[in-house]
Write a protein that holds these residues in place. Structure first.
Motif, PDB file in Angstrom:
ATOM      1  N   HIS A 239      15.740   6.465  37.639  1.00 54.50           N
ATOM      2  CA  HIS A 239      14.827   7.390  37.895  1.00 54.50           C
ATOM      3  C   HIS A 239      14.493   8.193  39.334  1.00 54.50           C
ATOM      4  O   HIS A 239      13.981   9.069  39.443  1.00 54.50           O
ATOM      5  CB  HIS A 239      13.450   7.104  37.251  1.00 54.50           C
ATOM      6  CG  HIS A 239      13.599   7.102  35.779  1.00 54.50           C
ATOM      7  ND1 HIS A 239      13.580   8.285  34.518  1.00 54.50           N
ATOM      8  CD2 HIS A 239      13.859   6.013  34.745  1.00 54.50           C
ATOM      9  CE1 HIS A 239      13.416   7.761  33.515  1.00 54.50           C
ATOM     10  NE2 HIS A 239      13.644   6.520  33.423  1.00 54.50           N
ATOM     11  N   ASP A 246      13.552  10.134  30.325  1.00 52.65           N
ATOM     12  CA  ASP A 246      13.280   9.861  29.064  1.00 52.65           C
ATOM     13  C   ASP A 246      13.014  10.806  27.958  1.00 52.65           C
ATOM     14  O   ASP A 246      12.011  11.403  28.456  1.00 52.65           O
ATOM     15  CB  ASP A 246      12.279   8.592  29.405  1.00 52.65           C
ATOM     16  CG  ASP A 246      12.660   7.399  30.233  1.00 52.65           C
ATOM     17  OD1 ASP A 246      14.061   7.108  30.136  1.00 52.65           O
ATOM     18  OD2 ASP A 246      11.799   6.686  30.788  1.00 52.65           O
ATOM     19  N   GLU A 295      18.946   1.546  25.440  1.00 56.31           N
ATOM     20  CA  GLU A 295      17.573   2.569  25.739  1.00 56.31           C
ATOM     21  C   GLU A 295      18.183   3.850  25.100  1.00 56.31           C
ATOM     22  O   GLU A 295      18.762   4.619  25.850  1.00 56.31           O
ATOM     23  CB  GLU A 295      17.218   2.637  27.227  1.00 56.31           C
ATOM     24  CG  GLU A 295      16.637   1.400  27.875  1.00 56.31           C
ATOM     25  CD  GLU A 295      15.836   1.733  29.185  1.00 56.31           C
ATOM     26  OE1 GLU A 295      15.955   2.884  29.640  1.00 56.31           O
ATOM     27  OE2 GLU A 295      15.358   0.734  29.616  1.00 56.31           O
ATOM     28  N   TRP A 297      16.771   6.320  24.647  1.00 55.82           N
ATOM     29  CA  TRP A 297      15.671   7.388  24.864  1.00 55.82           C
ATOM     30  C   TRP A 297      16.232   7.791  26.553  1.00 55.82           C
ATOM     31  O   TRP A 297      15.783   8.936  26.950  1.00 55.82           O
ATOM     32  CB  TRP A 297      14.309   7.000  24.913  1.00 55.82           C
ATOM     33  CG  TRP A 297      14.015   5.724  25.920  1.00 55.82           C
ATOM     34  CD1 TRP A 297      13.781   5.816  27.411  1.00 55.82           C
ATOM     35  CD2 TRP A 297      13.935   4.348  25.411  1.00 55.82           C
ATOM     36  NE1 TRP A 297      13.576   4.567  27.623  1.00 55.82           N
ATOM     37  CE2 TRP A 297      13.627   3.755  26.598  1.00 55.82           C
ATOM     38  CE3 TRP A 297      14.223   3.647  24.233  1.00 55.82           C
ATOM     39  CZ2 TRP A 297      13.677   2.343  26.613  1.00 55.82           C
ATOM     40  CZ3 TRP A 297      13.977   2.409  24.208  1.00 55.82           C
ATOM     41  CH2 TRP A 297      13.938   1.610  25.476  1.00 55.82           C
ATOM     42  N   HIS A 298      17.091   7.257  26.963  1.00 57.57           N
ATOM     43  CA  HIS A 298      17.158   7.464  28.327  1.00 57.57           C
ATOM     44  C   HIS A 298      18.503   8.255  29.008  1.00 57.57           C
ATOM     45  O   HIS A 298      19.527   7.316  28.432  1.00 57.57           O
ATOM     46  CB  HIS A 298      17.208   6.030  29.404  1.00 57.57           C
ATOM     47  CG  HIS A 298      17.435   6.161  30.947  1.00 57.57           C
ATOM     48  ND1 HIS A 298      16.485   5.874  31.657  1.00 57.57           N
ATOM     49  CD2 HIS A 298      18.309   6.620  31.275  1.00 57.57           C
ATOM     50  CE1 HIS A 298      16.961   6.103  33.034  1.00 57.57           C
ATOM     51  NE2 HIS A 298      18.275   6.384  32.746  1.00 57.57           N
TER      52      HIS A 298
HETATM   53 ZN   LIG Z   1      14.271   5.796  31.555  1.00 61.16          ZN
END
Ligand SMILES: [Zn+2]
Length: 323
Positions: A239, A246, A295, A297-298
């Motif tokens: 990030h 996200d 993940e 969502w990432h």
């Molecule tokens: Zn993330």
């Protein structure tokens, strides 16, 4: 023994012009002898471009303070020298050693800054070691690899941070709404396509500063040292590049969780992100390569060409870059 709070990664160094074994040993707080042993070298000759294994730095167990002496203090001092502090490696914990420890503690809240080396200071130094060994040299590169083994410098802030014009899961200004300009523009297009397809996705978290990640990491360490190993160390969060976001949906209760992969929105994202230059950065089944649990969502911006290639070939960024 290596610290168990942070994952151990193989450490390597590429020999640069002007290097000698002595210089490299000093740089990494080790000795010429252990460098030679680790690399099975029979002479002191090394070549530019040669890859050397760096023996792990060993932080001592125990509690040391002004007046402590011995080989453990010496080991600690070697590590401090490897960070660039100019102190004598004499095995005597004097005021100079204490003041360096104090400086490091002041940079790592919530550790008490008392100049005394103990388990918490050790854990935070181990993080610094892990990051320092693999400080990335190309932080602005769109393809920069940031993970547990490759960290961004503390001072790195992307130069053009903007808030993409997309719906977020929360109201109001927050620095984490920001992304690097190129990524923000591509994200707006991705979200526009989602809207066209009647898919309602929301941004949750984009840019995160080194200091913010350090706080998160320190908090996790405070709550549970074993939990800390699931979060990225300071410098080790993608990030911080400003190239990640996200994403969630109302159907997933605005959460970042595994179940997002099963929602129509999560599936749409997997299918459509690459055409807009994004990859699902931590896919299922690649945990031991990326170092992270899946993940869904990432997403990470890489540009359409690379994102599509990586996705078509079922690769991770680590595999694509040959790391
Ligand atoms: Zn993330």
């Amino acid at each position: 023994m290596p610290n168990s709070l942070t994952p151990q990664v193989p450490r390597v160094y590429k020999v640069q012009p002007g290097d000698s074994l002595y210089k490299i040993a000093k740089k990494f707080g080790t000795t010429v002898k252990s460098l030679k042993t680790a690399n099975k070298l029979t002479s002191d000759i090394i070549n530019i471009g040669q890859i050397l294994k760096i023996p792990s730095l060993t932080l001592p167990e125990g509690i040391y303070r002004i007046g402590s002496t011995g080989p453990q203090v010496k080991a600690l001092q070697s590590v401090l020298v490897s960070f660039g502090f100019s102190i004598k490696v004499d095995g005597i914990y004097g005021s100079k050693t204490a003041s360096v420890i104090l400086q490091l503690q002041q940079k790592s809240p919530p550790i008490k800054a008392d100049g005394i080396y103990g388990p918490k200071t050790k854990a935070s130094l181990q993080t610094l070691i892990d990051i320092n060994f693999h400080l990335v040299s190309n932080p602005t590169d769109l393809l920069v690899l940031v993970n547990r083994a490759n960290g961004l410098p503390a001072e790195y802030i992307p130069s053009k941070l903007v808030i993409p014009n997309i719906p977020f899961s929360f109201e109001g200004y927050d620095p984490k709404k920001q992304m690097r300009l190129e990524a923000a523009q591509a994200l707006e297009q991705l979200f526009a396509k989602a809207k066209q397809d009647n898919i309602s996705i929301l941004g949750v978290s984009g840019y995160r500063s080194y200091q913010r990640q350090a706080q998160i990491y320190a908090t996790n360490m405070e709550i549970s040292p074993t939990k800390a190993q699931f979060s990225a160390p300071p410098g080790g969060s993608e990030h911080q590049t400003g190239l990640s976001m996200d994403v969630t949906s109302a159907s997933n209760n605005y959460q970042l969780s595994q179940s997002f992969a099963l929602t129509p929105e999560g599936q749409w994202l997997t299918q459509n992100a690459p055409a807009f230059g994004f990859i699902i950065r931590y896919p299922q089944g690649k945990e031991n390569i990326t170092g992270y649990q899946a993940e869904p969502w990432h997403i990470r911006y890489l540009g359409t060409q690379v994102a599509q290639l990586i996705t078509q070939q079922g690769l991770t960024l680590e595999e694509y870059l040959g790391k």
